[in-house]
Design a protein around this motif. Sequence first.
Motif, short mmCIF file in Angstrom:
data_model
loop_
_atom_site.label_atom_id
_atom_site.label_comp_id
_atom_site.label_asym_id
_atom_site.label_seq_id
_atom_site.Cartn_x
_atom_site.Cartn_y
_atom_site.Cartn_z
N MET A 114 0.84 -1.20 0.00
CA MET A 114 0.00 0.00 0.00
C MET A 114 0.87 1.25 0.00
O MET A 114 1.76 1.38 0.85
CB MET A 114 -0.91 0.03 1.23
CG MET A 114 -1.95 1.15 1.18
SD MET A 114 -2.93 1.29 2.69
CE MET A 114 -1.90 2.39 3.66
N ARG A 115 0.63 2.11 -0.97
CA ARG A 115 1.36 3.38 -0.99
C ARG A 115 0.95 4.19 0.23
O ARG A 115 -0.22 4.20 0.63
CB ARG A 115 1.00 4.16 -2.25
CG ARG A 115 1.89 5.38 -2.51
CD ARG A 115 1.18 6.42 -3.33
NE ARG A 115 0.20 7.16 -2.55
CZ ARG A 115 0.49 8.16 -1.72
NH1 ARG A 115 1.72 8.52 -1.50
NH2 ARG A 115 -0.46 8.79 -1.08
N HIS A 116 1.90 4.90 0.85
CA HIS A 116 1.56 5.65 2.05
C HIS A 116 2.42 6.91 2.17
O HIS A 116 3.50 7.01 1.57
CB HIS A 116 1.75 4.77 3.30
CG HIS A 116 3.13 4.18 3.42
ND1 HIS A 116 3.49 3.04 2.74
CD2 HIS A 116 4.23 4.58 4.11
CE1 HIS A 116 4.76 2.75 3.02
NE2 HIS A 116 5.23 3.68 3.84
N ASP A 117 1.92 7.85 2.93
CA ASP A 117 2.63 9.09 3.17
C ASP A 117 3.49 8.98 4.43
O ASP A 117 3.23 8.13 5.30
CB ASP A 117 1.63 10.24 3.34
CG ASP A 117 0.78 10.46 2.10
OD1 ASP A 117 1.25 11.14 1.19
OD2 ASP A 117 -0.34 9.91 2.05
N LYS A 118 4.48 9.85 4.52
CA LYS A 118 5.31 9.89 5.71
C LYS A 118 4.58 10.63 6.83
O LYS A 118 3.86 11.60 6.59
CB LYS A 118 6.64 10.60 5.41
CG LYS A 118 7.54 9.84 4.46
CD LYS A 118 8.84 10.60 4.23
CE LYS A 118 9.76 9.84 3.28
NZ LYS A 118 11.02 10.59 3.02
N PHE A 119 4.81 10.19 8.05
CA PHE A 119 4.16 10.80 9.21
C PHE A 119 4.51 12.28 9.31
O PHE A 119 3.66 13.11 9.67
CB PHE A 119 4.59 10.06 10.48
CG PHE A 119 3.83 10.46 11.71
CD1 PHE A 119 2.47 10.28 11.81
CD2 PHE A 119 4.49 11.02 12.80
CE1 PHE A 119 1.76 10.65 12.95
CE2 PHE A 119 3.81 11.40 13.94
CZ PHE A 119 2.44 11.20 14.02
N SER A 120 5.74 12.61 8.96
CA SER A 120 6.20 14.00 9.04
C SER A 120 5.47 14.92 8.07
O SER A 120 5.46 16.14 8.25
CB SER A 120 7.71 14.08 8.77
OG SER A 120 8.01 13.55 7.48
N GLU A 121 4.84 14.34 7.05
CA GLU A 121 4.16 15.14 6.04
C GLU A 121 2.75 15.55 6.45
O GLU A 121 2.19 16.47 5.87
CB GLU A 121 4.11 14.37 4.72
CG GLU A 121 5.49 14.13 4.09
CD GLU A 121 5.41 13.22 2.88
OE1 GLU A 121 4.31 12.68 2.61
OE2 GLU A 121 6.44 13.04 2.20
N TYR A 122 2.17 14.85 7.43
CA TYR A 122 0.80 15.18 7.80
C TYR A 122 0.60 15.43 9.30
O TYR A 122 -0.47 15.87 9.72
CB TYR A 122 -0.17 14.09 7.34
CG TYR A 122 0.12 12.70 7.83
CD1 TYR A 122 -0.28 12.29 9.09
CD2 TYR A 122 0.77 11.78 7.02
CE1 TYR A 122 -0.04 11.00 9.54
CE2 TYR A 122 1.03 10.48 7.46
CZ TYR A 122 0.63 10.10 8.72
OH TYR A 122 0.88 8.83 9.16
N VAL A 123 1.62 15.19 10.10
CA VAL A 123 1.45 15.32 11.55
C VAL A 123 1.18 16.77 11.96
O VAL A 123 0.51 17.02 12.96
CB VAL A 123 2.69 14.78 12.29
CG1 VAL A 123 3.92 15.63 12.01
CG2 VAL A 123 2.45 14.71 13.79
N LYS A 124 1.68 17.73 11.19
CA LYS A 124 1.56 19.15 11.59
C LYS A 124 0.30 19.84 11.05
O LYS A 124 -0.02 20.94 11.49
CB LYS A 124 2.80 19.93 11.12
CG LYS A 124 4.08 19.56 11.83
CD LYS A 124 5.23 20.41 11.32
CE LYS A 124 6.51 20.18 12.13
NZ LYS A 124 7.02 18.82 12.01
N ASP A 125 -0.40 19.21 10.12
CA ASP A 125 -1.53 19.93 9.52
C ASP A 125 -2.79 19.08 9.38
O ASP A 125 -3.56 19.24 8.45
CB ASP A 125 -1.13 20.49 8.15
CG ASP A 125 -0.79 19.39 7.14
OD1 ASP A 125 -0.58 18.25 7.57
OD2 ASP A 125 -0.74 19.68 5.94
N MET A 126 -3.01 18.18 10.31
CA MET A 126 -4.24 17.38 10.29
C MET A 126 -5.43 18.22 10.74
O MET A 126 -5.37 18.89 11.77
CB MET A 126 -4.09 16.17 11.22
CG MET A 126 -3.68 14.89 10.52
SD MET A 126 -4.06 13.48 11.57
CE MET A 126 -3.46 12.16 10.52
N THR A 127 -6.51 18.14 10.00
CA THR A 127 -7.75 18.80 10.42
C THR A 127 -8.43 17.94 11.48
O THR A 127 -8.04 16.78 11.73
CB THR A 127 -8.70 18.98 9.23
OG1 THR A 127 -9.07 17.68 8.73
CG2 THR A 127 -8.03 19.78 8.12
#
Length: 400
Positions: A114-127
């Motif tokens: 499964m393709r996935h994003d890095k935690f560092s890419e979304y940890v700071k801007d989650m709604t």
Amino acid sequence: MESNNLSRNDETDNDAKDSCANLKKSIPLINELFHVHCKIGKGTFSSVYLATLKSSNSPVHKKYALKHLIPTCHPDRIERELQCLQQMGGKDHIVGVELCLRNQGSIVFVMPYMRHDKFSEYVKDMTVEELKDYMRALLSAVRRVHQFNIIHRDVKPSNFLYDRTNKKYLLVDFGLAQQCSEYNAENLETMIGINERKTEIQSMKRKRSENLSFQSNSNITRNNVDSKCYCFGKPKVCVLCLTKPSQTAPRAGTPGFRAPEVLLKYPSQTLAIDIWACGVMMLCILSGTQVFFRSPDDCTALAEITTIFGSHKVQKCAQKLGKKVIFSENLPGIDIMSLCLKLRKRNKSMMHDRENSTCKVLPNSQYPMEAYHLLRKLLDLDYKTRITADQALSHPFLSS
């Protein structure tokens, strides 16, 4: 400088090619079935490769993750991981296994990729809504694991894959998973207490015999038998403590995500250690911090937890586990909501300073009070009162 960077890249490419070649060599059947493209992950006990089937007639080749276990892995560990993937995999955001290949001491698990994003890419801007979906998926996966009375033991962002575009989630890596003890904490404490008391009595009898042989004063013998340990907090270890059996407790897990009962080496660890790890992940998101606890060892980790919860609460937690913790000073603890807001504001300011006016504008997410209430429940120091995965999913923050 450019030539040095090029040489490093060449070395990395050569290492990757050698690694893929070694995989094919260790299990020849892999070369017959798959195109192995590259290494996509590496851990202490395994390496993961991206592959596609050679015989696929579909124009879009299905991708697989090949997990190659190191040959020194204990057979029981391998069997336990495979059973976890077979029994609970494929449902509730838990990775499954489609094939297991073995050649002598080499074993490979073939799993869907499964393709996935890095935690560092979304940890700071989650709604707020994204956080709800993320925690629902994470706790649903953990709940399913716990329904089999299994402790994952390594819940962390890199083991919970998140495809942000397609809103897909996957809990992976059951290499450290273990069956939860059939004895509850009270039973085990009683057993340990009885065994320690037996050992203490036996050591006292041996000591009495030695004293009778070498000393004529019976009063000294009587005092030694009835004596208590007074070495605590002093730079020495008394005879009574030396004769006690050493207490062992599982420590498996990733630094920064270990629960207090793990750090305090409590032998009867329960499903609640996975819940603590979920709480740390939520703490990272609410504070906008990629790695919240940066502890290099268990003592430092306990100190970091103490700075948040305060020394009194940590001492109370240790006391319930039959342990005693001494601090050089009393720490009052801090409000976890205020801490998260302060860190998020600081991180947002740092991003603006680093990238000036061209930086990405972060959403002004005001997480509701219910989110912090759930966080406190997940990060309950007492494992007995810590919320369960099922209870967390019914929490007002996630059920609304």
